[in-house]
Scaffold this motif. Structure first.
Motif, PDB file in Angstrom:
ATOM      1  N   MET A 262       0.818  -1.219   0.000  1.00  0.00           N
ATOM      2  CA  MET A 262       0.000   0.000   0.000  1.00  0.00           C
ATOM      3  C   MET A 262       0.850   1.267   0.000  1.00  0.00           C
ATOM      4  N   THR A 263       1.960   1.262   0.733  1.00  0.00           N
ATOM      5  CA  THR A 263       2.769   2.484   0.850  1.00  0.00           C
ATOM      6  C   THR A 263       3.466   2.781  -0.475  1.00  0.00           C
ATOM      7  N   SER A 264       3.239   4.004  -0.975  1.00  0.00           N
ATOM      8  CA  SER A 264       3.822   4.408  -2.262  1.00  0.00           C
ATOM      9  C   SER A 264       4.661   5.676  -2.041  1.00  0.00           C
ATOM     10  N   LEU A 265       5.398   6.065  -3.072  1.00  0.00           N
ATOM     11  CA  LEU A 265       6.164   7.315  -2.944  1.00  0.00           C
ATOM     12  C   LEU A 265       5.220   8.489  -2.682  1.00  0.00           C
ATOM     13  N   SER A 266       4.052   8.476  -3.354  1.00  0.00           N
ATOM     14  CA  SER A 266       3.161   9.629  -3.147  1.00  0.00           C
ATOM     15  C   SER A 266       2.577   9.624  -1.745  1.00  0.00           C
ATOM     16  N   SER A 267       2.337   8.433  -1.139  1.00  0.00           N
ATOM     17  CA  SER A 267       1.805   8.484   0.237  1.00  0.00           C
ATOM     18  C   SER A 267       2.896   8.897   1.220  1.00  0.00           C
ATOM     19  N   VAL A 268       4.148   8.557   0.934  1.00  0.00           N
ATOM     20  CA  VAL A 268       5.249   9.020   1.808  1.00  0.00           C
ATOM     21  C   VAL A 268       5.359  10.542   1.707  1.00  0.00           C
ATOM     22  N   LEU A 269       5.269  11.055   0.476  1.00  0.00           N
ATOM     23  CA  LEU A 269       5.355  12.504   0.282  1.00  0.00           C
ATOM     24  C   LEU A 269       4.225  13.221   1.034  1.00  0.00           C
ATOM     25  N   LYS A 270       3.007  12.696   0.898  1.00  0.00           N
ATOM     26  CA  LYS A 270       1.848  13.306   1.577  1.00  0.00           C
ATOM     27  C   LYS A 270       2.023  13.273   3.093  1.00  0.00           C
ATOM     28  N   ALA A 271       2.554  12.150   3.586  1.00  0.00           N
ATOM     29  CA  ALA A 271       2.752  12.027   5.035  1.00  0.00           C
ATOM     30  C   ALA A 271       3.689  13.129   5.523  1.00  0.00           C
ATOM     31  N   LEU A 272       4.751  13.383   4.754  1.00  0.00           N
ATOM     32  CA  LEU A 272       5.720  14.402   5.164  1.00  0.00           C
ATOM     33  C   LEU A 272       5.180  15.812   4.972  1.00  0.00           C
ATOM     34  N   GLU A 273       4.431  16.009   3.894  1.00  0.00           N
ATOM     35  CA  GLU A 273       3.866  17.346   3.632  1.00  0.00           C
ATOM     36  C   GLU A 273       2.890  17.742   4.735  1.00  0.00           C
ATOM     37  N   ASN A 274       1.980  16.809   5.038  1.00  0.00           N
ATOM     38  CA  ASN A 274       0.874  17.129   5.961  1.00  0.00           C
ATOM     39  C   ASN A 274       1.136  16.645   7.382  1.00  0.00           C
ATOM     40  N   MET A 275       2.298  16.025   7.588  1.00  0.00           N
ATOM     41  CA  MET A 275       2.616  15.413   8.895  1.00  0.00           C
ATOM     42  C   MET A 275       1.446  14.515   9.321  1.00  0.00           C
ATOM     43  N   GLU A 276       1.065  13.622   8.387  1.00  0.00           N
ATOM     44  CA  GLU A 276      -0.065  12.733   8.644  1.00  0.00           C
ATOM     45  C   GLU A 276       0.430  11.296   8.569  1.00  0.00           C
ATOM     46  N   HIS A 277      -0.057  10.310   8.932  1.00  0.00           N
ATOM     47  CA  HIS A 277      -1.065   9.962   9.902  1.00  0.00           C
ATOM     48  C   HIS A 277      -0.301   9.515  11.126  1.00  0.00           C
ATOM     49  N   GLU A 278      -0.446  10.287  12.163  1.00  0.00           N
ATOM     50  CA  GLU A 278       0.376  10.032  13.348  1.00  0.00           C
ATOM     51  C   GLU A 278      -0.129   8.812  14.120  1.00  0.00           C
ATOM     52  N   VAL A 279       0.799   7.976  14.584  1.00  0.00           N
ATOM     53  CA  VAL A 279       0.436   6.824  15.417  1.00  0.00           C
ATOM     54  C   VAL A 279       0.165   7.354  16.822  1.00  0.00           C
ATOM     55  N   LEU A 280      -1.039   7.109  17.298  1.00  0.00           N
ATOM     56  CA  LEU A 280      -1.424   7.587  18.635  1.00  0.00           C
ATOM     57  C   LEU A 280      -1.897   6.388  19.460  1.00  0.00           C
ATOM     58  N   LEU A 281      -1.342   6.247  20.635  1.00  0.00           N
ATOM     59  CA  LEU A 281      -1.732   5.141  21.523  1.00  0.00           C
ATOM     60  C   LEU A 281      -2.055   5.729  22.883  1.00  0.00           C
ATOM     61  N   THR A 282      -2.895   5.060  23.643  1.00  0.00           N
ATOM     62  CA  THR A 282      -3.149   5.593  24.979  1.00  0.00           C
ATOM     63  C   THR A 282      -1.876   5.379  25.814  1.00  0.00           C
ATOM     64  N   ALA A 283      -1.666   6.289  26.753  1.00  0.00           N
ATOM     65  CA  ALA A 283      -0.431   6.225  27.552  1.00  0.00           C
ATOM     66  C   ALA A 283      -0.336   4.889  28.281  1.00  0.00           C
ATOM     67  N   GLU A 284      -1.459   4.382  28.781  1.00  0.00           N
ATOM     68  CA  GLU A 284      -1.429   3.140  29.555  1.00  0.00           C
ATOM     69  C   GLU A 284      -1.038   1.951  28.674  1.00  0.00           C
ATOM     70  N   THR A 285      -1.687   1.845  27.511  1.00  0.00           N
ATOM     71  CA  THR A 285      -1.363   0.731  26.597  1.00  0.00           C
ATOM     72  C   THR A 285       0.102   0.818  26.178  1.00  0.00           C
ATOM     73  N   ALA A 286       0.522   2.021  25.795  1.00  0.00           N
ATOM     74  CA  ALA A 286       1.901   2.187  25.318  1.00  0.00           C
ATOM     75  C   ALA A 286       2.900   1.804  26.407  1.00  0.00           C
ATOM     76  N   GLU A 287       2.631   2.201  27.617  1.00  0.00           N
ATOM     77  CA  GLU A 287       3.548   1.931  28.724  1.00  0.00           C
ATOM     78  C   GLU A 287       3.629   0.421  29.009  1.00  0.00           C
ATOM     79  N   ARG A 288       2.442  -0.218  29.008  1.00  0.00           N
ATOM     80  CA  ARG A 288       2.423  -1.664  29.315  1.00  0.00           C
ATOM     81  C   ARG A 288       3.005  -2.489  28.167  1.00  0.00           C
TER      82      ARG A 288
END
Ligand code: 13P
Ligand code: SF4
Length: 300
Positions: A262-288
């Motif tokens: 799925m990951t293409s050069l254009s999706s990498v470019l878009k990710a960097l342009e828009n600073m998207e899609h950030e991985v977000l986890l709850t603090a508790e899950t991430a810590e455990r």
């Protein structure tokens, strides 16, 4: 006109970003990455990374692991729906139930799992270190989640353990049959068979070498053999061809992981342009989830 590659390189500098790509990614994505590797290697790099941003080209569990191991960094996934189907074959609740059922057992979990499942494990492993990790556990009973094939392979290498198997699998490796290998062997009798341990046991029995994607690459580079039948995802061809001179590789044509593509050069470019899609986890899950991942990295 400025090419997509140039725009990616420019933005990467501006954002102080590093691009990580798995060995199964498209060739053009591997070519713009700072590091290409297997899931263990990429986790280690992510854990030590001092860039501000990690752009993860691969599947969700890999990007989540990077975030868990290096929580202060912004981890971006160019394709946020690139989810490994095996990761949905074992939930946190199922692990909690299995623990109740097998009171003396420890839980060793493949990294191809969600962050919330990792939070319930004693230790994680990848295909590259699973045998060592299971051998190192003090408990005799080990519940190995979720890959039944990797679990069966580990069981065959750790006879002193009672490895309790789960019923997850990778659809891509599961679709490679022993007959596929036998047919290829009769077409290419000189070829050596190398296989990923996510393949079924009868496929692994036909193999001359079994290992993670990175171990396969190392094996090919140091082998005197000239021809290989490769029982894993076809994206490996790019890495294998780079630096392997005149060596010849035969792949199982249907071994294609659509989420890794799925990951293409254009999706990498878009990710960097828009600073998207950030991985977000709850603090508790991430810590455990951090503890089992860190324990794995300590043992490697
Ligand atoms: P590796 O750990 O060998 O990179 O494999 C990851 C994976 O998803 C294999 O299907
Ligand atoms: Fe998941 Fe299999 Fe694709 Fe690896 S090859 S990411 S295990 S579906």
């Amino acid at each position: 006109m400025v090419s997509v590659r140039e725009r990616i390189a420019r933005l990467k500098n501006e954002r102080n970003a590093v691009i990580l790509a798995h060995n199964y990614c498209l060739p053009e994505v591997q070519d713009i990455a700072d590091h290409v590797g297997d899931s263990l290697g990429l986790s280690i790099i992510a854990a030590k990374c001092d860039a501000d941003v990690i752009v993860f080209c691969g599947v969700t569990f890999m990007a989540e692991s990077a975030k868990i191991l290096n929580p202060k960094k912004k981890v971006l996934m160019p394709e946020p729906y690139a989810t490994c189907p095996m990761a949905s074959m074992c939930s946190a609740e199922q692990i909690i139930d299995a623990r109740k059922k097998h009171k003396d057992a420890c839980i060793v979990g493949y990294v191809n799992t969600t962050a919330s499942a990792k939070a319930e494990m004693d230790i994680c492993c990848t295909s590259s270190n699973a045998v060592n990790i299971v051998s190192s556990m003090k408990e005799k009973d080990v519940i190995f989640v979720p890959d039944v094939n990797l679990g069966a392979y580990v069981r065959s290498k750790t006879p002193s353990k009672n490895v309790i198997l789960w019923n997850g699998y990778c659809p891509v490796h599961q679709a490679i049959t022993a007959q596929n290998i036998l047919d290829m062997r009769s077409e290419h009798p000189e070829a050596i068979v190398i296989a990923h341990p996510e393949c079924r046991s009868d496929v692994l029995e036909t193999a001359d070498m079994v290992g993670s994607t990175e171990k396969m690459i190392e094996f090919v580079r140091t082998s005197d053999a000239k021809e290989f039948i490769v029982a894993t995802e076809t994206g490996m061809e790019h890495r294998l061809r780079n630096g392997s001179g005149e060596k010849i590789f035969h792949f199982i044509p249907h071994a294609l992981c659509s989420v890794m593509k799925m990951t293409s050069l254009s999706s990498v470019l878009k990710a960097l342009e828009n600073m998207e899609h950030e991985v977000l986890l709850t603090a508790e899950t991430a810590e455990r989830a951090k503890t089992p991942l860190e324990k794995m990295i300590e043992l490697k």
